[in-house]
Structure formats: structure tokens, C-alpha cells
Design a protein around this motif. Structure first.
Motif, PDB file in Angstrom:
ATOM      1  N   GLU A 147       0.772  -1.129  -0.020  1.00  0.00           N
ATOM      2  CA  GLU A 147      -0.118  -0.109   0.075  1.00  0.00           C
ATOM      3  C   GLU A 147       0.664   1.329   0.076  1.00  0.00           C
ATOM      4  N   GLN A 148       2.008   1.271   0.672  1.00  0.00           N
ATOM      5  CA  GLN A 148       2.849   2.422   0.978  1.00  0.00           C
ATOM      6  C   GLN A 148       3.940   2.310  -0.287  1.00  0.00           C
ATOM      7  N   ILE A 149       3.903   1.498  -1.285  1.00  0.00           N
ATOM      8  CA  ILE A 149       4.999   1.538  -2.201  1.00  0.00           C
ATOM      9  C   ILE A 149       5.245   2.897  -2.593  1.00  0.00           C
ATOM     10  N   LYS A 150       6.600   3.131  -3.102  1.00  0.00           N
ATOM     11  CA  LYS A 150       6.919   4.372  -3.689  1.00  0.00           C
ATOM     12  C   LYS A 150       7.432   4.214  -5.052  1.00  0.00           C
ATOM     13  N   ASP A 151       7.712   5.303  -5.510  1.00  0.00           N
ATOM     14  CA  ASP A 151       8.215   5.028  -7.090  1.00  0.00           C
ATOM     15  C   ASP A 151       9.532   4.557  -7.280  1.00  0.00           C
ATOM     16  N   LEU A 152      10.268   4.637  -6.262  1.00  0.00           N
ATOM     17  CA  LEU A 152      11.865   3.872  -6.490  1.00  0.00           C
ATOM     18  C   LEU A 152      11.632   2.490  -6.900  1.00  0.00           C
ATOM     19  N   PRO A 153      11.154   1.541  -6.001  1.00  0.00           N
ATOM     20  CA  PRO A 153      11.060   0.228  -6.489  1.00  0.00           C
ATOM     21  C   PRO A 153      10.605  -0.153  -7.828  1.00  0.00           C
ATOM     22  N   ILE A 154       9.581   0.449  -8.280  1.00  0.00           N
ATOM     23  CA  ILE A 154       9.063   0.560  -9.690  1.00  0.00           C
ATOM     24  C   ILE A 154      10.239   0.834 -10.667  1.00  0.00           C
ATOM     25  N   LEU A 155      11.123   2.225 -10.441  1.00  0.00           N
ATOM     26  CA  LEU A 155      12.070   2.475 -11.374  1.00  0.00           C
ATOM     27  C   LEU A 155      13.012   1.522 -11.513  1.00  0.00           C
ATOM     28  N   GLN A 156      13.203   1.030 -10.150  1.00  0.00           N
ATOM     29  CA  GLN A 156      14.555   0.032  -9.996  1.00  0.00           C
ATOM     30  C   GLN A 156      14.265  -1.003 -10.881  1.00  0.00           C
ATOM     31  N   LYS A 157      12.812  -1.810 -10.881  1.00  0.00           N
ATOM     32  CA  LYS A 157      12.396  -2.704 -11.707  1.00  0.00           C
ATOM     33  C   LYS A 157      12.548  -2.582 -13.439  1.00  0.00           C
TER      34      LYS A 157
ATOM     35  N   PRO B 231      18.954   7.570  -5.352  1.00  0.00           N
ATOM     36  CA  PRO B 231      17.470   8.167  -5.370  1.00  0.00           C
ATOM     37  C   PRO B 231      16.682   7.893  -6.453  1.00  0.00           C
ATOM     38  N   ALA B 232      15.602   7.936  -6.416  1.00  0.00           N
ATOM     39  CA  ALA B 232      14.731   7.875  -7.673  1.00  0.00           C
ATOM     40  C   ALA B 232      14.954   8.605  -8.757  1.00  0.00           C
ATOM     41  N   ASP B 233      15.294   9.922  -8.719  1.00  0.00           N
ATOM     42  CA  ASP B 233      15.440  10.723  -9.514  1.00  0.00           C
ATOM     43  C   ASP B 233      16.786  10.530 -10.272  1.00  0.00           C
ATOM     44  N   VAL B 234      17.771   9.935  -9.585  1.00  0.00           N
ATOM     45  CA  VAL B 234      19.119   9.423 -10.205  1.00  0.00           C
ATOM     46  C   VAL B 234      18.757   8.312 -11.203  1.00  0.00           C
ATOM     47  N   VAL B 235      18.033   7.126 -10.691  1.00  0.00           N
ATOM     48  CA  VAL B 235      17.669   5.994 -11.355  1.00  0.00           C
ATOM     49  C   VAL B 235      16.664   6.624 -12.823  1.00  0.00           C
ATOM     50  N   ALA B 236      15.857   7.196 -12.562  1.00  0.00           N
ATOM     51  CA  ALA B 236      14.925   7.724 -13.649  1.00  0.00           C
ATOM     52  C   ALA B 236      15.792   8.476 -14.935  1.00  0.00           C
ATOM     53  N   GLY B 237      16.808   9.282 -14.285  1.00  0.00           N
ATOM     54  CA  GLY B 237      17.626   9.780 -15.172  1.00  0.00           C
ATOM     55  C   GLY B 237      18.305   8.741 -16.145  1.00  0.00           C
ATOM     56  N   ARG B 238      18.866   7.567 -15.851  1.00  0.00           N
ATOM     57  CA  ARG B 238      19.597   6.451 -16.303  1.00  0.00           C
ATOM     58  C   ARG B 238      18.691   6.060 -17.317  1.00  0.00           C
TER      59      ARG B 238
ATOM     60  N   GLY C  63       3.828   9.980 -10.483  1.00  0.00           N
ATOM     61  CA  GLY C  63       5.405  10.182 -10.054  1.00  0.00           C
ATOM     62  C   GLY C  63       6.336   9.529 -11.318  1.00  0.00           C
ATOM     63  N   ILE C  64       5.974   8.261 -11.723  1.00  0.00           N
ATOM     64  CA  ILE C  64       6.484   7.533 -12.394  1.00  0.00           C
ATOM     65  C   ILE C  64       6.518   8.331 -13.705  1.00  0.00           C
ATOM     66  N   TRP C  65       5.391   8.833 -14.273  1.00  0.00           N
ATOM     67  CA  TRP C  65       5.346   9.556 -15.445  1.00  0.00           C
ATOM     68  C   TRP C  65       5.958  10.833 -15.601  1.00  0.00           C
TER      69      TRP C  65
ATOM     70  N   LEU D 235      -8.050   5.871  -7.672  1.00  0.00           N
ATOM     71  CA  LEU D 235      -7.066   7.108  -7.790  1.00  0.00           C
ATOM     72  C   LEU D 235      -5.998   6.870  -9.003  1.00  0.00           C
ATOM     73  N   ALA D 236      -5.813   5.687  -9.131  1.00  0.00           N
ATOM     74  CA  ALA D 236      -4.890   5.271 -10.222  1.00  0.00           C
ATOM     75  C   ALA D 236      -5.418   5.582 -11.574  1.00  0.00           C
ATOM     76  N   PHE D 237      -6.710   4.909 -12.067  1.00  0.00           N
ATOM     77  CA  PHE D 237      -7.313   4.890 -13.496  1.00  0.00           C
ATOM     78  C   PHE D 237      -7.769   6.253 -13.648  1.00  0.00           C
ATOM     79  N   ASN D 238      -8.050   6.964 -12.385  1.00  0.00           N
ATOM     80  CA  ASN D 238      -8.390   8.542 -13.075  1.00  0.00           C
ATOM     81  C   ASN D 238      -7.304   9.640 -12.867  1.00  0.00           C
ATOM     82  N   SER D 239      -6.319   9.158 -12.914  1.00  0.00           N
ATOM     83  CA  SER D 239      -4.916   9.970 -13.116  1.00  0.00           C
ATOM     84  C   SER D 239      -5.075  10.971 -14.238  1.00  0.00           C
ATOM     85  N   LYS D 240      -4.737  12.181 -13.989  1.00  0.00           N
ATOM     86  CA  LYS D 240      -4.846  13.415 -15.278  1.00  0.00           C
ATOM     87  C   LYS D 240      -3.917  12.696 -16.288  1.00  0.00           C
TER      88      LYS D 240
END
Length: 634
Positions: free
Chosen positions: A219-229, A243-250, A273-275, A297-302
Motif C-alpha cells: 500500500e505504501q509503495i513508492k516510485d523507486l522500487p518500480i523505477l528499479q524494476k 535515489p529515484a531521480d537518479v535512477v529515472a535519469g539513467r 510520479g513515474i510519469w 485513484l490510479a485510473f482517474n489520473s490526469k
């Protein structure tokens, strides 16, 4: 001498002049070279060697996104490290005897050793590989999902699949994110697997790469584990601490010139966040994202521009799927089979697969009528608790306590992570789930038999996932939560557990007043630098602390109250020494592999009289414990 040294210490990035190498060789073969002279040449040669290595390492670090050091360079670096270790004691001995001319014999012996070390330094300077970087094996365009149910015969699933495929086409350029939404178990993952395999099986140039990610269910998952995957899937080199921003940059750097499809299966929160971290809106190749979720909350994202709802199968579709999975040969009389399908499967593919496979893979003929008489129907499924109640029927159909306990034990490991079967069965044997080990037991044969009879069955009935060779198994998020529900329901039995994930979130399957009630404690991959503490751990049987990079020290008396501990895993931690092990009087499986900083003395292990498995691969341990109980020493 000073002029010569100046010639030796040239910039490391520059190819060594042949005259320097010749000079060093002259020190090796010279007849009138003093001990001080050859010692000085050795150290300056080593200085040059280490400078060369540092520059080469900087070259590697400058291109680590999708490059890897060559095997030749890795071997050369290992040899450099070894010679550096050899020179240190020579320098120490030189300080002791180098100025005392009366110790002629010792000085002569030291000079010979320095001479040999200098030869090794020169060879390493000559043999530094020209090519230190090689391309990674490029990430696959699509990785095929195995064991996937075809949806061609099920209009409900096929319709949703085709709607998504249409939204992904070029003419729908305004749709960059599609959400498939519906209740848990309705078949969303099955559709995503078929979508992924569609791009594998067809020569479709719509996307350069398809990235299929099963999102962790915390429930409390953050963006970082998804970016790592994602980074792991596209083979981006990274550090776990980034951190997440560095992984996302790579990730952005690797995918900059690729048109990709990112599938996030099982998203439990907004994809914003991932987007935004991947800057998908601005991606010049018009990449796209598909998410599956049952959270508004997920499928109603902007960012979601296309929504595809998924309903339950029709009664005829559900019955057809049930018959297809169980097979006509095992199908009971039609009226009874239809009642089973309608009563327990609720027209959900997840439950249809579970119930049908549970009967199909039973060793003895299934008691269809008995199940109907024992259980009452569920008129409606309102949430996870109701769904878990249905799944419990499948859990009971396992029948064999060996399989039930192994299923619950697998929930100690992170969802969707590979659990290598040899190791897992060793732990289960140590726990006593799979029989006793005696003096005449063929341990290897016992392990192989359990993999085939127990783990293979759990894979067949979908409680676990595994590869074709059964080298590893995995438990997905949903079944892991179900296993935890079972553990909580029967908390007073031997399956009481305590788990802490890599973010430190805790879950207990026993009454919260006392953690010491736990039989199994799992802190796999935890980022905590401290251990769970209690005055008494008398009931604890399994303690999993592996992959905790922050664990560097264990208190001296920490294990004193763990007299019933059977399995202890410290794999990949940074501990440097072991505390007293005298309290571990029943320990059977002890894992210390990849504890590279660890030092052990044999007497510490000799107290473990019941130890059957002792894994010290990739450590500095170089002794075999003299224990009659030992059955497996890798």
C-alpha cells in the motif's frame, strides 16, 4: 635515481614508454642492485600500476549506463589487488630489517621476494587490457511471458485486449496512457501477458521495446522500487542506494531514442510520479504506458487518456475456461462440475484457474461432492477478505501439509523475487517440513525429490510461479497477501510470522503485543541498520536478514535466547565478525555467502553440532567445519 622516477610517474592515461618498462626490468636482472634501490623501484612501479587502474576505473565509470568492464579487465584488476596485498607485508618487513645490515640472510630472502613482486608489477603494467569496456548484452525487445492462458476463446477478455491495442495505434496519438481497470482476479494480468506476447509473436514495429513490470502490492509503495524494476529490465547499471531521480535519469538516457511501451501491472496508486520522473509527456518517440488497477485513484489520473473497464466473464465463458483448464478426462459429471465452477469461481479467471488446477493436479481422484457438501456458496464477493475465503478452499485442496507449509514459508520472501529452489528446499528441510535427515540420507536426492514433488505441484496449481527447469520459484503479490492472511488466521500454530520490507514497513501474523511469538522473522532486503530486539526469542525457528547492506554488526549476545533457531541467513550483509553462536544449539542451515568483510574462526562453528548446511561462498572463509551433521557445504 630521481630522473628515472620522474620518467616512471608519467600520466596514467598515457601508454607507458618502452624505456620505463626496460628500466624496471633492468632492476630485476641487475647484479649490483641494492635492496633499497629495488625496494624503491617496486613501490614506484606499484604507484604507477595503481594510478593506471584508477584512470581505467574512471573510464569505466564515465560510461556505465549500458557498458560493462570486460572479463579480461576484471581479471587484471583482481591481479592488481593481489599484488598490492603482497607488497604491504614486504614494506613492513623492509622497515624492520632494511637498515640492519647484520641480518644478511633475512635481507637476502627479502630481496628475493621484492624482486619477484617487481616482476609481477611489470607484467601487470605490460598486460593491462586495451579493451576495458564491452557492450552489455542488449536488453531484449520483448521478454515472452510463459504459461499464459490464451484469451482468443473468451470474448470478454478479447474485447478489452483489442480496445487497448486500438488505443496504442499511431492514429490515437493523443492517447499516451491507457488504464485497464476492474476488480481483483478479473483477468487484467492475463490480458497484459497476452498484450506483451502479441508484440513478441508478431513482427510489429509499433514499439522498439516492450517493458512489462509487475508492480509490488505494498500500500505504501513508492516510485523507486518500480523505477528499479524498469532499470533492471532494460539492463541499466545502477547502485541500490541511488535515489529515484537518479535512477529515472539513467532510464531516460537509455530510452531516449526508443519508442517503448511500458506496462505497469497491478498499480495501486497514481502513476503521476513515474510519469513525471520519466518525462513521458515530452518523450520525442511518442512512447506509451498501459496500467492495470482496481484503484480509482490510479485510473482517474490526469495522464490517463484511455480507460478500458473489464467485467467478469459470462457464465458460459467461465464454464468453458473451467473445462479447458481441468481437462475433459478429469471432469466429473457435468451438473456437479458446473456447481463447483459457479459456487467457487465467481466467474473470475483467477479463481477458475486456482480451483480447476487444484482438482486437476490432485494425486487421488478429487472428491467433488464432498467439497460441495462441506462448503456454502458465496453469493457475492465484496473485497479481498471474501476472495481470500474462496482461495482458502484451494489451499485446503493441497491436502499435503508439506505443500501448505512450503507455500506459507515462501511468503517470507519479497513478492515476485526469485527464490532459488535448492536453497529454499534446504530451508524447508531444516524446518522439518519435508522429512528428517539421517546419517544415511542422500541429501542431494532428497532435495531434488522435494523440488519435483512439492514445489512443482505448487507451481502447477498457481500458488507459486517458476521457470521450466525449476531452478527458482516466485510468489506474486496477491498470493503473498493471501499466505499472510492464512498465517494470521492460524497465528497460534507454527506459521506465525513477522515481516519487514525494504522500506521498513512491518507486518505481523501474530498478536501485536509481542514480537517474540513469531516462529519466522523475515527482514530480507531491509534497509535498517538495527535488528529486531526482544529479551526472549525462544520460539524463533527462522531468521532471514539477507541483503541488508546496512547491517554491519550483531550484538555479542544477540543469539543467546535463540535455542530453537533452525535457519539463519546473513547472505550479502556487511558484518565483519560473528557474535557468540553458543546459543544456537539446534541450528541446521547457516548462510553467510557474499559476506565479503566477514572473518570467522573455526571454533565458532564447531559448537553448531546439528548444522547440515553451511554456505560461505564468496567470503574469506577457507575451512571446512569438522561436523558429522554437515550434509551440504557448497
Amino acid at each position: 635515481m630521481t630522473e628515472v622516477i620522474a620518467k616512471i610517474i608519467v600520466p596514467a592515461a598515457t601508454r607507458l614508454a618502452q624505456s620505463v618498462i626496460e628500466f624496471l626490468w633492468s632492476k630485476v636482472i641487475g647484479d649490483s642492485i641494492s635492496l633499497a634501490d629495488i625496494h624503491e623501484s617496486l613501490n614506484h612501479g606499484l604507484m604507477q600500476l595503481l594510478a593506471l587502474q584508477r584512470d581505467k576505473d574512471n573510464e569505466v565509470l564515465s560510461d556505465i549506463i549500458q557498458k560493462d568492464p570486460s572479463e579480461a579487465y576484471k581479471l587484471w584488476k583482481e591481479r592488481v589487488s593481489n599484488i598490492e596485498k603482497q607488497v604491504a607485508p614486504l614494506n613492513k618487513e623492509y622497515v624492520e630489517v632494511g637498515t640492519k645490515r647484520r641480518r644478511i640472510v633475512r635481507r637476502k630472502h627479502l630481496g628475493k621476494n621484492i624482486n619477484e613482486a617487481l616482476k609481477d608489477v611489470i607484467k601487470l603494467l605490460e598486460e593491462c587490457p586495451e579493451k576495458i569496456l564491452v557492450d552489455y548484452k542488449l536488453p531484449e525487445r520483448v521478454i515472452k511471458e510463459t504459461g499464459v492462458l490464451s484469451i482468443a476463446e473468451y470474448p470478454t477478455l478479447l474485447k478489452a485486449f483489442q480496445q487497448i491495442l486500438t488505443l496504442l495505434q499511431d492514429e490515437n496519438e493523443g492517447v499516451k496512457c491507457v488504464a485497464l481497470h476492474g476488480q481483483k482476479g478479473v483477468g487484467k494480468t492475463t490480458i497484459m501477458q497476452n498484450l506483451n506476447n502479441h508484440f513478441f509473436d508478431n513482427d510489429d514495429k509499433l514499439f522498439d521495446m516492450v517493458i512489462f513490470i509487475k508492480v509490488p502490492s505494498d500500500e505504501q509503495i513508492k516510485d523507486l522500487p518500480i523505477l528499479q524494476k524498469i532499470a533492471n529490465r532494460i539492463k541499466v547499471d545502477r547502485e541500490d542506494s541511488e535515489p529515484a531521480d537518479v535512477v529515472a535519469g539513467r532510464i531516460r538516457e537509455v530510452l531516449e531514442n526508443k519508442r517503448y511501451l511500458l506496462i505497469l501491472d497491478g498499480l495501486r496508486h497514481t502513476p503521476n510520479g513515474i510519469w513525471e520522473k520519466l518525462d513521458i509527456s515530452q518523450h520525442k518517440k511518442d512512447s506509451k504506458v498501459v496500467i492495470t488497477t482496481h484503484y480509482p485513484l490510479a485510473f482517474n489520473s490526469k495522464y490517463v487518456a484511455g480507460k478500458v473497464p473489464l467485467e467478469r466473464l459470462s457464465p458460459n465463458e467461465a464454464w468453458k475456461m473451467f473445462r479447458c483448464i481441468i481437462g475433459e478426462n478429469l471432469l466429473p459429471p457435468i451438473p456437479i462440475a458446473r456447481q463447483i465452477c459457479e459456487r467457487f469461481c465467481y466467474r473470475l479467471p483467477l479463481l477458475i484457474g486456482l480451483i480447476a488446477k487444484s482438482f486437476a493436479y490432485q494425486e487421488s481422484p478429487p472428491d467433488w461432492e464432498g467439497l460441495l457438501n462441506e462448503c456454502t456458496p458465496w453469493p457475492q464477493l465484496n473485497g479481498f477478505e471474501d476472495l481470500y475465503s474462496v482461495l482458502e478452499s484451494g489451499y485446503k485442496l493441497l491436502g499435503d501439509q508439506r505443500k501448505q507449509k512450503c507455500f506459507l514459508y515462501a511468503s517470507l520472501y519479497p513478492a515476485n523475487s526469485k527464490i532459488y529452489t535448492n536453497y529454499f528446499v534446504e530451508c524447508c528441510i531444516a524446518q522439518g517440513f519435508l522429512g528428517d535427515v539421517g546419517a544415511s540420507t542422500n541429501y542431494s536426492a532428497m532435495r531434488s525429490r522435494c523440488i519435483h514433488e512439492v514445489l512443482r505441484h505448487l507451481v502447477n496449481v498457481s500458488f507459486l510461479e517458476g521457470d521450466q527447469q525449476m531452478s527458482y520459484v516466485k510468489m506474486n503479490d496477491f498470493y503473498r497477501q493471501f499466505a499472510f492472511d492464512i498465517s494470521f488466521k492460524y497465528w497460534d500454530l507454527e506459521c506465525s510470522t513477522y515481516r519487514a520490507d525494504n522500506e521498513g514497513h512491518e507486518k505481523c501474523s501474530f498478536r501485536p503485543e509481542s514480537r517474540q511469538d513469531a516462529r519466522w522473522i523475515s527482514m530480507v532486503g531491509s534497509k535498517k541498520d538495527c535488528l529486531p530486539t526482544n529479551k526472549n526469542y525462544w520460539s524463533l525457528q527462522t531468521l532471514l536478514l539477507q541483503k541488508n547492506q546496512k547491517l554491519v554488526e550483531i550484538p555479542p549476545t544477540y543469539f543467546d535466547s535463540m535455542s530453537n533457531l533452525l535457519v539463519l541467513n546473513l547472505y550479502g550483509t556487511k558484518i565483519r565478525s560473528l557474535p557468540s553462536l553458543s546459543g544456537l544449539t539446534r541450528l541446521k542451515a547457516f548462510y553467510l555467502n557474499r559476506c565479503s568483510d566477514l572473518t570467522i574462526i573455526p571454533s565458532q562453528i564447531q559448537t553448531l553440532e546439528h548444522l547440515e548446511v553451511f554456505d560461505v561462498r564468496d567470503t574469506g572463509v577457507n575451512f571446512v567445519p569438522c561436523l558429522e551433521s554437515l550434509r551440504n557445504y557448497p
